[in-house]
Design a protein around this motif. Sequence first.
Motif: not given
Ligand SMILES: Nc1ncnc2c1ncn2[C@@H]1O[C@H](COP(=O)(O)OP(=O)(O)OP(=O)(O)O)[C@@H](O)[C@H]1O
Length: 461
Positions: A153-157, A184-192, A372-377
């Motif tokens: 997944t492309e990381i936007i920012g 926090e939840n949904g900030t993209g930790k998994d993606l990073i 970000v997860r909430e925005l996505q939804h």
């Molecule tokens: N910078 C970003 N650019 C694009 N997509 C993003 C970005 N950050 C998060 N997302 C998307 O938002 C969703 C939540 O991201 P992710 O699962 O990485 O968050 P998390 O911090 O690991 O969440 P949790 O705390 O619930 O484990 C994913 O679908 C991810 O692809």
Amino acid sequence: MDKLGKILIIDDNEDVLFALNLLLEPYAEKIKVTTQPERIEHFINTFNPDILLLDMNFSKDASSGQEGFYWLEKILKIDPEAIVIFMTAYSDTVNAVKAIKCGATDYVSKPWQKERLLGTLSSAMKLKKSRTEITVLKQQVASLTDSDRKSTTEIIGSSDAMQDIFETIQKLSETDTNILILGENGTGKDLIAKAIYRNSLRKNAVFIEIDMGSIPENLFESELFGYEKGAFTDARKEKSGRMEIATGGTLFLDEIGNLSLAMQAKLLTAIEKKKISKLGSTRDIDIDVRLICATNTDLYAMVEEGHFRQDLLYRLNTIEIHLPPLRDRGNDIILLAKHFLEKYSRKYKKQISGLGRDAQKKLMQYAWPGNVRELQHAIERAVILSDNRQILHAENFMLKPPHTERKIENDNLNLGQIEKNTIEKALKRSNGNISRAAQLLGITRYSLYRKLEKDNDTTQL
Ligand SMILES: Nc1ncnc2c1ncn2[C@@H]1O[C@H](COP(=O)(O)OP(=O)(O)OP(=O)(O)O)[C@@H](O)[C@H]1O
């Protein structure tokens, strides 16, 4: 000579058992002997031998070797990977060759020559080790293809905070240090975490992920370290843990704040010694993993409260990455919104070309507790519900009103209400993390679930 592992010797002659035990004791990890082949299955299940030394004849005066073949077949049915060495009479090469054709690994003739016997056992042990390695490799290949399938997944920012993080990921690409990602939840930790892996020296090795928030606490240990056959009632087959499978690669431990103190101690020992042993085993297995951990809980507060080991924290956080909440990323909110708008317009085949000024203002002013997860939804929902119009407006986004904390009245003496408010507070302070909230409340996760269920039932009445 390497240690020979665990050996089970089956022979009806007690003198043979005694002599072999004496001879092999200095070289083997453990030896068990039996005169009763009927007990082989019991030993396989409870002792999990690496090598079985099996005599060919058991009943008095028997010399055909048929009994040996019968037991060999039984053993291979229980464990097709078993390493069985036949003990044959000196001149009985015909049966020895037949045994190998039937699945025995090798044979030794009686009376044995010490050096030859040790050589045979040593080769058998090497074979056992490589079979175990193959099992681990097979699991690694399975998870490699799995992580390949996880699309990148492309990381936007473009906010300063996110640019700093991208820079850090680049700097980290030549190192092998452990990394802790906080946010926090949904900030993209998994993606990073995945981006760090893809940019690392270990990018061609496995990426193994464990979500500590979704594994029941009593399974943490077997998930991480694996188990021997017979280690507990359901352990019918030996299983490698994720740490062993991740060897050579990267292990991502998500929701690390959920680890119990007992498991924290075990993880710390594994990291320090670079060794683990499976549940039910005393044998050490070398591990070489790069750890990336993530959590939305305040680990430093947990350390102060005695719920997280400081020494473990210092092992995990050689580099710390703080992912800012979405509300602090300024214009990234609009960049991400446009990115998701494009993605979902394509997915749902809608002709939506942009966001109105009013919509942008609404999105910028909202607090995004789910990030970000909430925005996505929110964008996905808006695209699905839109009437194929060109521009999305403020009314297309149904965002939750800001959460207002119910005030506890000082003179409220209703115990039930006080408990409910305290649980709400604990859940809020732990960002919805049940284990952490339970820790703050001083009760078990199970009790907290019970209380939440009870509250739900009463609310629904
Ligand atoms: N910078 C970003 N650019 C694009 N997509 C993003 C970005 N950050 C998060 N997302 C998307 O938002 C969703 C939540 O991201 P992710 O699962 O990485 O968050 P998390 O911090 O690991 O969440 P949790 O705390 O619930 O484990 C994913 O679908 C991810 O692809």
